[in-house]
Design an enzyme around this catalytic site. Sequence first.
Site, PDB file in Angstrom:
ATOM      1  N   GLN A   9      -7.134   0.850   3.560  1.00 43.84           N
ATOM      2  CA  GLN A   9      -8.482  -0.494   5.051  1.00 43.84           C
ATOM      3  C   GLN A   9      -9.903  -0.234   4.819  1.00 43.84           C
ATOM      4  O   GLN A   9     -10.902  -1.356   4.998  1.00 43.84           O
ATOM      5  CB  GLN A   9      -8.731   0.960   6.115  1.00 43.84           C
ATOM      6  CG  GLN A   9      -7.638   0.765   6.961  1.00 43.84           C
ATOM      7  CD  GLN A   9      -7.250  -0.479   7.799  1.00 43.84           C
ATOM      8  OE1 GLN A   9      -7.423  -1.469   7.829  1.00 43.84           O
ATOM      9  NE2 GLN A   9      -5.471  -0.731   8.036  1.00 43.84           N
ATOM     10  N   CYS A  58       4.643   4.241  19.740  1.00 47.47           N
ATOM     11  CA  CYS A  58       5.817   4.786  21.094  1.00 47.47           C
ATOM     12  C   CYS A  58       7.339   5.396  19.804  1.00 47.47           C
ATOM     13  O   CYS A  58       7.957   5.235  19.612  1.00 47.47           O
ATOM     14  CB  CYS A  58       6.527   3.381  21.317  1.00 47.47           C
ATOM     15  SG  CYS A  58       7.357   3.219  22.836  1.00 47.47           S
ATOM     16  N   GLY A  63      -3.062  -6.086  -0.228  1.00 54.09           N
ATOM     17  CA  GLY A  63      -3.370  -7.234  -0.076  1.00 54.09           C
ATOM     18  C   GLY A  63      -3.271  -7.910   1.260  1.00 54.09           C
ATOM     19  O   GLY A  63      -4.636  -8.520   1.858  1.00 54.09           O
ATOM     20  N   HIS A  64      -2.607  -7.589   1.917  1.00 51.23           N
ATOM     21  CA  HIS A  64      -2.665  -7.659   3.256  1.00 51.23           C
ATOM     22  C   HIS A  64      -3.301  -7.647   4.507  1.00 51.23           C
ATOM     23  O   HIS A  64      -3.497  -8.673   5.359  1.00 51.23           O
ATOM     24  CB  HIS A  64      -1.134  -8.395   4.212  1.00 51.23           C
ATOM     25  CG  HIS A  64      -0.532  -6.819   4.871  1.00 51.23           C
ATOM     26  ND1 HIS A  64      -0.462  -6.496   5.459  1.00 51.23           N
ATOM     27  CD2 HIS A  64      -0.386  -5.871   4.102  1.00 51.23           C
ATOM     28  CE1 HIS A  64      -0.486  -5.275   5.810  1.00 51.23           C
ATOM     29  NE2 HIS A  64      -0.025  -4.878   4.968  1.00 51.23           N
ATOM     30  N   GLY A  81       0.946  -1.006   0.084  1.00 56.99           N
ATOM     31  CA  GLY A  81       0.270   0.053  -0.048  1.00 56.99           C
ATOM     32  C   GLY A  81       0.867   1.191  -0.279  1.00 56.99           C
ATOM     33  O   GLY A  81       0.184   2.075  -1.060  1.00 56.99           O
ATOM     34  N   THR A  82       1.985   1.594   0.387  1.00 55.16           N
ATOM     35  CA  THR A  82       2.954   2.271   0.485  1.00 55.16           C
ATOM     36  C   THR A  82       3.689   3.400  -0.950  1.00 55.16           C
ATOM     37  O   THR A  82       3.482   3.930  -1.195  1.00 55.16           O
ATOM     38  CB  THR A  82       4.033   2.113   1.561  1.00 55.16           C
ATOM     39  OG1 THR A  82       3.121   1.857   3.261  1.00 55.16           O
ATOM     40  CG2 THR A  82       5.133   3.449   1.791  1.00 55.16           C
TER      41      THR A  82
HETATM   42  N1  PLP Z   1      -2.444   3.243   4.208  1.00 55.73           N
HETATM   43  C1  PLP Z   1      -3.303   2.724   5.408  1.00 55.73           C
HETATM   44  C2  PLP Z   1      -4.530   3.131   5.552  1.00 55.73           C
HETATM   45  C3  PLP Z   1      -2.943   1.084   6.365  1.00 55.73           C
HETATM   46  O1  PLP Z   1      -3.880   1.180   6.799  1.00 55.73           O
HETATM   47  C4  PLP Z   1      -1.921   0.575   5.927  1.00 55.73           C
HETATM   48  C5  PLP Z   1      -1.129  -0.146   6.469  1.00 55.73           C
HETATM   49  O2  PLP Z   1      -1.568  -0.915   8.016  1.00 55.73           O
HETATM   50  C6  PLP Z   1      -1.013   1.193   5.016  1.00 55.73           C
HETATM   51  C7  PLP Z   1      -1.444   2.485   4.345  1.00 55.73           C
HETATM   52  C8  PLP Z   1       0.481   0.733   4.690  1.00 55.73           C
HETATM   53  O3  PLP Z   1       0.187  -0.378   3.714  1.00 55.73           O
HETATM   54  P1  PLP Z   1       1.145  -1.959   3.762  1.00 55.73           P
HETATM   55  O4  PLP Z   1       1.370  -1.740   4.930  1.00 55.73           O
HETATM   56  O5  PLP Z   1       0.799  -2.786   2.313  1.00 55.73           O
HETATM   57  O6  PLP Z   1       2.391  -0.504   3.235  1.00 55.73           O
END
Ligand code: PLP
Length: 393
Positions: free
Chosen positions: A178, A325, A199-200, A71-72
């Site tokens: 999400q 943290c 995907g995860h 996602g990032t």
């Molecule tokens: N955007 C949102 C709203 C997320 O919750 C997350 C992961 O927790 C990400 C982006 C990042 O996704 P990834 O872990 O696949 O990089």
Amino acid sequence: MKTIYLDNNATTRVAPEVVEKMMPYFSEYYGNPSSMHMFGGVVGKQITEARENVAALINADPGEIIFTSCGTESDSTAIYAALQSNPKKRHIITTRVEHPAIKNLCEHLAKTGYRVSWVPVDREGRLDMDYLAHRMTEDTAIISIMWANNETGVIFPVEKIAQMAAEKGIAFHTDAVQAVGKIPVDVKKSGINMLALSGHKFHAPKGVGVLYVKKGTKFAPFLIGGHQEKGRRGGTENVASIIGIGKAAELARKDLADGEMDRVRSLRDRLESEILEKIPNTLLNGSREDRLPNTLSVSFEYVEGESILLMLDQLGVCASSGSACTSGTLEPSHVLRALGVPFTAAHGSIRFSLSTYTTPEEIETVASELPPLIRKLREMSPFWKKGASCSIQ
Ligand code: PLP
């Protein structure tokens, strides 16, 4: 001790059907999909099928789907694509409650000369739409607003925002990491330019994501290299994981159609009402109505979220706290701070996030274990003794 996994917004179990579908592509069909030989062709066909399945889940055309590593990466690609395609524009609009994938990138861009407007939210986590409307200018290169918040589950009106952006000729990206798999997502209906998913978060493996790019949207690749993904993302495809996300998309689409998320919602609601009824001085974080069906964020006054997590962990229950943290201090997250959760409660915030694998028995167990656990922690807290009689503002 059996694990009760209620941390599905962090990551999900890979569905057994997904694992089964992926397995042959590690040691049997290990060809490179770009190869001309038959061996590569077998793999290429599977990638095509995965692309079609992911496209169907969000009502996109398969040609609008780009496979990425997470996602990032999808979020970064979307923002950089818009900035590169509009080099004269120096303004970005986003929200105060984005995931670090967008938040930290925008903070970085702010240090390199871009102007960033951060749209605030109210006490229920809802966006200030007037603020947003007044920040859209000719200089705005991109608006990036998440579809649903990872901590509170609050859903934003992205379809309306996409329309507002289109009227002003501004590119609109949404981080739907999400949302996808939990609520219906229809990119055709919404007119969104770009959308990130991962995907995860819906029972595919970690390390595979997708960027949807609407046909006709100005685009520039982030990873420049080979001709993969029609030149939009260089790098040999993560074949097995792409096949996995395709299968997970197929399952998610079926689950949504079968009302599986309504079942998850009723479990979440049961946990929520048990907690709010049985544990005094507890606050619900985020809007009750506009919320993902699987997410419950609550704040327990006068207790530390980390202590709750540790005690839950001893009972085999996995959840998340609302603190980050950093530099040795447990600060409430930027999301809870943006909502204005009172100081006495923000430190005791816990997120429970359910999935299709969550059972009624698991919810019963957590609902009965939690009240004595919080009571015990409060009895040890000097703040509780002092503040117990105060009502929450
Ligand atoms: N955007 C949102 C709203 C997320 O919750 C997350 C992961 O927790 C990400 C982006 C990042 O996704 P990834 O872990 O696949 O990089």
